[in-house]
Write a protein that holds these residues in place. Sequence first.
Motif, PDB file in Angstrom:
ATOM      1  N   ARG A 146       0.835  -1.209   0.000  1.00  0.00           N
ATOM      2  CA  ARG A 146       0.000   0.000   0.000  1.00  0.00           C
ATOM      3  C   ARG A 146       0.871   1.261   0.000  1.00  0.00           C
ATOM      4  O   ARG A 146       0.621   2.216  -0.745  1.00  0.00           O
ATOM      5  CB  ARG A 146      -0.914  -0.008   1.217  1.00  0.00           C
ATOM      6  CG  ARG A 146      -1.889   1.165   1.304  1.00  0.00           C
ATOM      7  CD  ARG A 146      -2.805   0.950   2.502  1.00  0.00           C
ATOM      8  NE  ARG A 146      -3.885   1.912   2.522  1.00  0.00           N
ATOM      9  CZ  ARG A 146      -3.851   3.068   3.153  1.00  0.00           C
ATOM     10  NH1 ARG A 146      -2.752   3.420   3.807  1.00  0.00           N
ATOM     11  NH2 ARG A 146      -4.885   3.894   3.141  1.00  0.00           N
ATOM     12  N   GLY A 185       2.589   1.711  -3.355  1.00  0.00           N
ATOM     13  CA  GLY A 185       1.610   2.178  -4.324  1.00  0.00           C
ATOM     14  C   GLY A 185       1.317   3.656  -4.163  1.00  0.00           C
ATOM     15  O   GLY A 185       1.195   4.394  -5.151  1.00  0.00           O
ATOM     16  N   VAL A 223      -5.089   5.532  -0.729  1.00  0.00           N
ATOM     17  CA  VAL A 223      -5.417   4.322  -1.482  1.00  0.00           C
ATOM     18  C   VAL A 223      -6.167   3.425  -0.507  1.00  0.00           C
ATOM     19  O   VAL A 223      -5.575   2.831   0.374  1.00  0.00           O
ATOM     20  CB  VAL A 223      -4.151   3.617  -2.014  1.00  0.00           C
ATOM     21  CG1 VAL A 223      -4.529   2.322  -2.732  1.00  0.00           C
ATOM     22  CG2 VAL A 223      -3.379   4.528  -2.952  1.00  0.00           C
ATOM     23  N   PRO A 270      -8.295  -2.222  -2.784  1.00  0.00           N
ATOM     24  CA  PRO A 270      -7.574  -2.740  -3.945  1.00  0.00           C
ATOM     25  C   PRO A 270      -8.269  -2.343  -5.243  1.00  0.00           C
ATOM     26  O   PRO A 270      -9.472  -2.499  -5.399  1.00  0.00           O
ATOM     27  CB  PRO A 270      -7.629  -4.255  -3.727  1.00  0.00           C
ATOM     28  CG  PRO A 270      -7.726  -4.417  -2.251  1.00  0.00           C
ATOM     29  CD  PRO A 270      -8.589  -3.270  -1.797  1.00  0.00           C
ATOM     30  N   ASP A 279      -8.220   0.819  -6.383  1.00  0.00           N
ATOM     31  CA  ASP A 279      -8.461   2.265  -6.389  1.00  0.00           C
ATOM     32  C   ASP A 279      -7.438   3.022  -7.233  1.00  0.00           C
ATOM     33  O   ASP A 279      -7.766   4.042  -7.836  1.00  0.00           O
ATOM     34  CB  ASP A 279      -8.415   2.814  -4.957  1.00  0.00           C
ATOM     35  CG  ASP A 279      -9.693   2.516  -4.191  1.00  0.00           C
ATOM     36  OD1 ASP A 279     -10.624   1.956  -4.801  1.00  0.00           O
ATOM     37  OD2 ASP A 279      -9.744   2.818  -2.987  1.00  0.00           O
ATOM     38  N   ALA A 332      -8.758  -3.218 -12.381  1.00  0.00           N
ATOM     39  CA  ALA A 332      -9.282  -2.763 -11.091  1.00  0.00           C
ATOM     40  C   ALA A 332     -10.460  -3.630 -10.650  1.00  0.00           C
ATOM     41  O   ALA A 332     -10.584  -3.998  -9.475  1.00  0.00           O
ATOM     42  CB  ALA A 332      -9.697  -1.301 -11.190  1.00  0.00           C
ATOM     43  N   LEU A 362      -9.193  -6.986  -9.356  1.00  0.00           N
ATOM     44  CA  LEU A 362      -8.597  -6.885  -8.024  1.00  0.00           C
ATOM     45  C   LEU A 362      -9.669  -6.848  -6.936  1.00  0.00           C
ATOM     46  O   LEU A 362      -9.501  -7.432  -5.871  1.00  0.00           O
ATOM     47  CB  LEU A 362      -7.709  -5.646  -7.955  1.00  0.00           C
ATOM     48  CG  LEU A 362      -6.429  -5.730  -8.794  1.00  0.00           C
ATOM     49  CD1 LEU A 362      -5.776  -4.365  -8.907  1.00  0.00           C
ATOM     50  CD2 LEU A 362      -5.460  -6.732  -8.205  1.00  0.00           C
ATOM     51  N   ASP A 396      -1.347  -3.711  -5.752  1.00  0.00           N
ATOM     52  CA  ASP A 396      -2.720  -3.843  -5.273  1.00  0.00           C
ATOM     53  C   ASP A 396      -3.139  -5.308  -5.180  1.00  0.00           C
ATOM     54  O   ASP A 396      -3.964  -5.668  -4.333  1.00  0.00           O
ATOM     55  CB  ASP A 396      -3.681  -3.086  -6.201  1.00  0.00           C
ATOM     56  CG  ASP A 396      -4.049  -1.718  -5.642  1.00  0.00           C
ATOM     57  OD1 ASP A 396      -3.461  -1.337  -4.616  1.00  0.00           O
ATOM     58  OD2 ASP A 396      -4.917  -1.050  -6.221  1.00  0.00           O
ATOM     59  N   ARG A 451      -2.352  -6.670  -1.789  1.00  0.00           N
ATOM     60  CA  ARG A 451      -3.353  -6.274  -0.801  1.00  0.00           C
ATOM     61  C   ARG A 451      -4.650  -7.068  -0.979  1.00  0.00           C
ATOM     62  O   ARG A 451      -5.296  -7.453  -0.003  1.00  0.00           O
ATOM     63  CB  ARG A 451      -3.619  -4.773  -0.910  1.00  0.00           C
ATOM     64  CG  ARG A 451      -2.368  -3.930  -0.643  1.00  0.00           C
ATOM     65  CD  ARG A 451      -2.607  -2.460  -0.932  1.00  0.00           C
ATOM     66  NE  ARG A 451      -3.722  -1.959  -0.187  1.00  0.00           N
ATOM     67  CZ  ARG A 451      -4.701  -1.213  -0.699  1.00  0.00           C
ATOM     68  NH1 ARG A 451      -4.701  -0.900  -1.981  1.00  0.00           N
ATOM     69  NH2 ARG A 451      -5.676  -0.777   0.053  1.00  0.00           N
TER      70      ARG A 451
END
Length: 323
Positions: free
Chosen positions: A26, A29, A200, A203, A205, A213, A216, A264, A267
Amino acid sequence: MAYSLTSASALGLDLVRTPGGGAVARLLGQGLLVEPGAAPVPATATGAGQDPAGARAAALRLLGERATVPAVDVRDDVVESRSPGTPARPVSVEELAETLTASLRRARRDLQAVSLGTVEDLLALARSLPVDATGRSGTGAPHEAAAGLAVREASDVRLGAALADGVLAELLLGCGDPALAPLARELLRPTVGGDLLPPVDSPGDAVEVPAAASLLRQVAAARPEALRTPDRPVPAVWARHVHDATWAIEITGRTRTAALAQLDLVRALHRAGVTPAEAAAGVWNTCSGAVQALVVADVLPDDVFEVLVADLLDALDEASGPA
């Protein structure tokens, strides 16, 4: 090996098996999302203007280097200990098979635990993340050389140092020892996770590709067993197609986007409850390959795309379907 954004899948495989790896992903990212020319990190962020060099050194001593795969010698297990001069007892086929099976299990556990980089490699990557004036992610010396050896802004250097300190702190907190919390707090700076770094939350985003996206988010909400797809492609075929996807990412200039997606994914798998052993046994490869393919779905050959995403998408569809 040195971590890089180009090999973000390898970085993710290490992080998904590391306590605190989700928090590190995180943070990295967020570092990738910082806009060029962001406000500098205050020099006194750690209090009284002191540089936490002592805290860094202590943290590195505690974390140490990652272990490598130990050598496995079946013969040491088969020959039982005996006094010098005592003849060896013949080993039956059943005993040999049982010993070999136990050795293979240990070898598998060792292979699942091996890391592709060290803590120092991870910190070096964190220091290189602030974006340059072109808006592309810094990926270390080769990129800087290609950009004319531009000198990074002092604020980027300070931000990189703050990110590295944050990574160390999250690794310490991941150890689960309350006694390490004061040392972690000494390393954390107010700007890490604060206003300087973009938020963020979930996951997906930060990922710029809607299909990736969406995947995820599905992974994060899935049950771990749904991600253990039984019909994975042959490893050599999978590796060749992932290489094709990675090359497509490189030549289309989507390295930053793909790296965000892989971070991501770490996460998402943590949220789904995937264990390190499950990740190493195939879950990471299946999910990581699908993410790579979705980032460059518009340029990949259909057969390559299908091999990398079909099994995971089918598994997720079945898991979300009617009972």
